[in-house]
Design a protein around this motif. Structure first.
Motif, PDB file in Angstrom:
ATOM      1  N   ARG A  18       0.822  -1.208   0.000  1.00  0.00           N
ATOM      2  CA  ARG A  18       0.000   0.000   0.000  1.00  0.00           C
ATOM      3  C   ARG A  18       0.862   1.267   0.000  1.00  0.00           C
ATOM      4  O   ARG A  18       0.538   2.243  -0.680  1.00  0.00           O
ATOM      5  CB  ARG A  18      -0.918   0.017   1.215  1.00  0.00           C
ATOM      6  N   GLU A  19       1.949   1.264   0.780  1.00  0.00           N
ATOM      7  CA  GLU A  19       2.777   2.474   0.849  1.00  0.00           C
ATOM      8  C   GLU A  19       3.407   2.786  -0.507  1.00  0.00           C
ATOM      9  O   GLU A  19       3.533   3.958  -0.884  1.00  0.00           O
ATOM     10  CB  GLU A  19       3.854   2.311   1.921  1.00  0.00           C
ATOM     11  N   SER A  20       3.787   1.763  -1.248  1.00  0.00           N
ATOM     12  CA  SER A  20       4.339   1.996  -2.578  1.00  0.00           C
ATOM     13  C   SER A  20       3.284   2.558  -3.517  1.00  0.00           C
ATOM     14  O   SER A  20       3.583   3.403  -4.374  1.00  0.00           O
ATOM     15  CB  SER A  20       4.913   0.701  -3.145  1.00  0.00           C
ATOM     16  N   GLY A  21       2.042   2.107  -3.383  1.00  0.00           N
ATOM     17  CA  GLY A  21       0.966   2.666  -4.186  1.00  0.00           C
ATOM     18  C   GLY A  21       0.768   4.147  -3.917  1.00  0.00           C
ATOM     19  O   GLY A  21       0.622   4.953  -4.847  1.00  0.00           O
ATOM     20  N   GLU A  22       0.791   4.514  -2.646  1.00  0.00           N
ATOM     21  CA  GLU A  22       0.669   5.929  -2.272  1.00  0.00           C
ATOM     22  C   GLU A  22       1.824   6.745  -2.863  1.00  0.00           C
ATOM     23  O   GLU A  22       1.622   7.830  -3.418  1.00  0.00           O
ATOM     24  CB  GLU A  22       0.673   6.064  -0.750  1.00  0.00           C
ATOM     25  N   ALA A  23       3.045   6.221  -2.731  1.00  0.00           N
ATOM     26  CA  ALA A  23       4.221   6.942  -3.224  1.00  0.00           C
ATOM     27  C   ALA A  23       4.167   7.103  -4.737  1.00  0.00           C
ATOM     28  O   ALA A  23       4.543   8.151  -5.277  1.00  0.00           O
ATOM     29  CB  ALA A  23       5.496   6.219  -2.800  1.00  0.00           C
ATOM     30  N   PHE A  24       3.702   6.079  -5.438  1.00  0.00           N
ATOM     31  CA  PHE A  24       3.625   6.164  -6.894  1.00  0.00           C
ATOM     32  C   PHE A  24       2.623   7.225  -7.319  1.00  0.00           C
ATOM     33  O   PHE A  24       2.887   8.029  -8.231  1.00  0.00           O
ATOM     34  CB  PHE A  24       3.246   4.806  -7.482  1.00  0.00           C
ATOM     35  N   VAL A  25       1.469   7.266  -6.672  1.00  0.00           N
ATOM     36  CA  VAL A  25       0.452   8.247  -7.027  1.00  0.00           C
ATOM     37  C   VAL A  25       0.963   9.667  -6.802  1.00  0.00           C
ATOM     38  O   VAL A  25       0.609  10.585  -7.548  1.00  0.00           O
ATOM     39  CB  VAL A  25      -0.843   7.964  -6.240  1.00  0.00           C
ATOM     40  N   GLU A  26       1.841   9.831  -5.826  1.00  0.00           N
ATOM     41  CA  GLU A  26       2.421  11.158  -5.575  1.00  0.00           C
ATOM     42  C   GLU A  26       3.187  11.683  -6.790  1.00  0.00           C
ATOM     43  O   GLU A  26       3.346  12.894  -6.964  1.00  0.00           O
ATOM     44  CB  GLU A  26       3.363  11.105  -4.365  1.00  0.00           C
ATOM     45  N   THR A  81      -3.566   1.832  -6.221  1.00  0.00           N
ATOM     46  CA  THR A  81      -3.313   3.177  -6.742  1.00  0.00           C
ATOM     47  C   THR A  81      -4.616   3.950  -6.966  1.00  0.00           C
ATOM     48  O   THR A  81      -4.611   5.177  -6.907  1.00  0.00           O
ATOM     49  CB  THR A  81      -2.507   3.122  -8.054  1.00  0.00           C
ATOM     50  N   ALA A  82      -5.716   3.263  -7.184  1.00  0.00           N
ATOM     51  CA  ALA A  82      -6.980   3.951  -7.439  1.00  0.00           C
ATOM     52  C   ALA A  82      -7.458   4.735  -6.222  1.00  0.00           C
ATOM     53  O   ALA A  82      -7.922   5.875  -6.351  1.00  0.00           O
ATOM     54  CB  ALA A  82      -8.046   2.942  -7.874  1.00  0.00           C
ATOM     55  N   LEU A  83      -7.358   4.142  -5.043  1.00  0.00           N
ATOM     56  CA  LEU A  83      -7.830   4.848  -3.846  1.00  0.00           C
ATOM     57  C   LEU A  83      -7.025   6.106  -3.555  1.00  0.00           C
ATOM     58  O   LEU A  83      -7.622   7.176  -3.344  1.00  0.00           O
ATOM     59  CB  LEU A  83      -7.856   3.919  -2.627  1.00  0.00           C
ATOM     60  N   PRO A  84      -5.687   6.047  -3.523  1.00  0.00           N
ATOM     61  CA  PRO A  84      -4.965   7.296  -3.269  1.00  0.00           C
ATOM     62  C   PRO A  84      -5.196   8.359  -4.342  1.00  0.00           C
ATOM     63  O   PRO A  84      -5.212   9.555  -4.038  1.00  0.00           O
ATOM     64  CB  PRO A  84      -3.496   6.867  -3.206  1.00  0.00           C
ATOM     65  N   ALA A  85      -5.410   7.950  -5.591  1.00  0.00           N
ATOM     66  CA  ALA A  85      -5.710   8.932  -6.631  1.00  0.00           C
ATOM     67  C   ALA A  85      -7.067   9.583  -6.378  1.00  0.00           C
ATOM     68  O   ALA A  85      -7.226  10.805  -6.535  1.00  0.00           O
ATOM     69  CB  ALA A  85      -5.683   8.267  -8.006  1.00  0.00           C
ATOM     70  N   VAL A 101     -12.017   8.532 -10.741  1.00  0.00           N
ATOM     71  CA  VAL A 101     -11.288   7.317 -11.085  1.00  0.00           C
ATOM     72  C   VAL A 101     -12.244   6.172 -11.408  1.00  0.00           C
ATOM     73  O   VAL A 101     -13.196   5.905 -10.669  1.00  0.00           O
ATOM     74  CB  VAL A 101     -10.355   6.884  -9.931  1.00  0.00           C
ATOM     75  N   LEU A 102     -11.942   5.503 -12.520  1.00  0.00           N
ATOM     76  CA  LEU A 102     -12.571   4.220 -12.833  1.00  0.00           C
ATOM     77  C   LEU A 102     -11.501   3.154 -12.741  1.00  0.00           C
ATOM     78  O   LEU A 102     -10.469   3.241 -13.415  1.00  0.00           O
ATOM     79  CB  LEU A 102     -13.173   4.231 -14.240  1.00  0.00           C
ATOM     80  N   GLY A 103     -11.723   2.143 -11.916  1.00  0.00           N
ATOM     81  CA  GLY A 103     -10.822   1.003 -11.829  1.00  0.00           C
ATOM     82  C   GLY A 103     -11.396  -0.171 -12.600  1.00  0.00           C
ATOM     83  O   GLY A 103     -12.562  -0.527 -12.403  1.00  0.00           O
ATOM     84  N   VAL A 104     -10.598  -0.748 -13.468  1.00  0.00           N
ATOM     85  CA  VAL A 104     -11.036  -1.889 -14.282  1.00  0.00           C
ATOM     86  C   VAL A 104     -10.098  -3.060 -14.025  1.00  0.00           C
ATOM     87  O   VAL A 104      -8.869  -2.908 -14.082  1.00  0.00           O
ATOM     88  CB  VAL A 104     -11.044  -1.535 -15.784  1.00  0.00           C
ATOM     89  N   LEU A 140     -15.590   7.343  -0.920  1.00  0.00           N
ATOM     90  CA  LEU A 140     -15.049   7.951  -2.134  1.00  0.00           C
ATOM     91  C   LEU A 140     -16.038   7.765  -3.286  1.00  0.00           C
ATOM     92  O   LEU A 140     -15.907   6.844  -4.105  1.00  0.00           O
ATOM     93  CB  LEU A 140     -13.703   7.310  -2.487  1.00  0.00           C
ATOM     94  N   PRO A 141     -17.048   8.628  -3.388  1.00  0.00           N
ATOM     95  CA  PRO A 141     -18.023   8.499  -4.480  1.00  0.00           C
ATOM     96  C   PRO A 141     -17.423   8.760  -5.852  1.00  0.00           C
ATOM     97  O   PRO A 141     -18.046   8.441  -6.874  1.00  0.00           O
ATOM     98  CB  PRO A 141     -19.088   9.546  -4.121  1.00  0.00           C
ATOM     99  N   ASN A 142     -16.221   9.349  -5.894  1.00  0.00           N
ATOM    100  CA  ASN A 142     -15.544   9.617  -7.164  1.00  0.00           C
ATOM    101  C   ASN A 142     -14.691   8.443  -7.632  1.00  0.00           C
ATOM    102  O   ASN A 142     -13.889   8.579  -8.563  1.00  0.00           O
ATOM    103  CB  ASN A 142     -14.654  10.859  -7.036  1.00  0.00           C
ATOM    104  N   LEU A 143     -14.874   7.277  -7.029  1.00  0.00           N
ATOM    105  CA  LEU A 143     -14.139   6.067  -7.410  1.00  0.00           C
ATOM    106  C   LEU A 143     -15.126   4.941  -7.661  1.00  0.00           C
ATOM    107  O   LEU A 143     -15.956   4.616  -6.807  1.00  0.00           O
ATOM    108  CB  LEU A 143     -13.153   5.668  -6.303  1.00  0.00           C
TER     109      LEU A 143
END
Length: 275
Positions: free
Chosen positions: A26-34, A54-58, A65-68, A87-90
């Motif tokens: 999870r921490e790597s996902g957060e860092a990547f989105v940054e 990555t979808a949640l931090p974005a 965000v749409l996750g597929v 997060l209604p925008n996800l």
């Protein structure tokens, strides 16, 4: 949308519970989105999204965000995480990276695929679809494991392949997406000039409390490729050999302290600009 049950990728990623793997990164996902310069209202597709690492931090940064993902269980898990995070925008939906039906042309400003689209069985189709759904002036950012790389995930895939039956005729290895020449060939065929395709090496971290053997157990029990390798090795009386080889890898690459595990994996970050 229901994917055909015969789709080999669906069977692979629904076989385990990738959420257990995702919990270690999870921490790597957060860092990547940054690194993605997310702004409120940005239209983003996370392709091969899993349960939303990555979808949640974005979405928390305001992107729409749409996750597929091909795996129904991961779509359900991502939907639950988005609801719990308010997060209604996800939104998550099931889909195939080789054929993003029901997604219109030029819908997204940013498409991200971290170790997702690289596993699609028809890479040229996946490249074409990624380009199709991104609007002019938009970006595609991929993270892909690198063949022959000495770090953890590339070595897991290499070791696992040595214990599993040969792939069917016509199979294209997912880690060819980690070779720049293949990436260039696929995206230029989809209409992207080579000058608009960039590469860099980046690091992904897997973290888990406890010794490396505990992290290996998670991969053994919940990661499709290693699950398949263990099953095939057991059928041939080679399970102990596979386990010893993987345990040696995990222990050698662990850089965690205080009894915890932290293992780095190098990947190829691909950045594509669509004019």
């Amino acid at each position: 949308m229901t994917m055909p049950s015969a789709n080999p990728n669906r069977a692979l990623w629904e076989k385990g519970d990738f959420t257990r793997i995702a919990d270690t990164m999870r921490e790597s996902g957060e860092a990547f989105v940054e690194t993605l310069d997310i702004r409120p209202g940005l239209a983003m597709l996370d392709l091969g999204c899993g349960d939303g690492t990555t979808a949640l931090p974005a979405a928390r940064r305001g992107a729409e965000v749409l996750g597929v993902d091909i795996a129904a269980n991961l779509v359900a898990a991502g939907t639950a995480r988005a609801r719990a995070a308010n997060l209604p925008n996800l939104r998550f939906q099931q889909g195939d990276a080789c054929d993003l039906e029901n997604i219109e042309d030029a819908r997204f400003e940013l498409l991200v695929s971290l170790f997702g689209a690289m596993f699609a069985p028809r890479p040229q189709d996946a490249a074409r679809e990624m380009v199709r759904v991104v609007r002019s002036g938009g970006r595609i950012v991929m993270g892909n494991w690198i063949p022959g790389d000495p770090t953890m995930v590339a070595q897991i895939l290499k070791i696992s392949a040595a214990y599993t039956p040969p792939p069917p005729e016509g199979f294209i290895s997912p880690i060819t997406w980690g070779q720049e020449e293949h990436v260039i060939s696929r995206f230029t065929a989809a209409g992207i000039p080579q000058a608009d395709i960039g590469f860099e090496r980046a690091t992904w971290l897997f973290r888990n409390p406890g010794p490396p053997a505990d992290l290996l157990d998670i991969f053994r029990n919940y990661y499709g490729p290693t699950m398949n390798a263990y099953a095939a090795a057991a059928n041939e009386g080679r399970e102990a050999a596979l386990h010893a080889e993987l345990l040696e890898l995990f222990e050698a690459q662990n850089r965690g302290t205080n009894g915890n595990t932290e293992i780095a994996a190098t990947f190829l970050k691909v950045s594509v600009a669509k004019a």
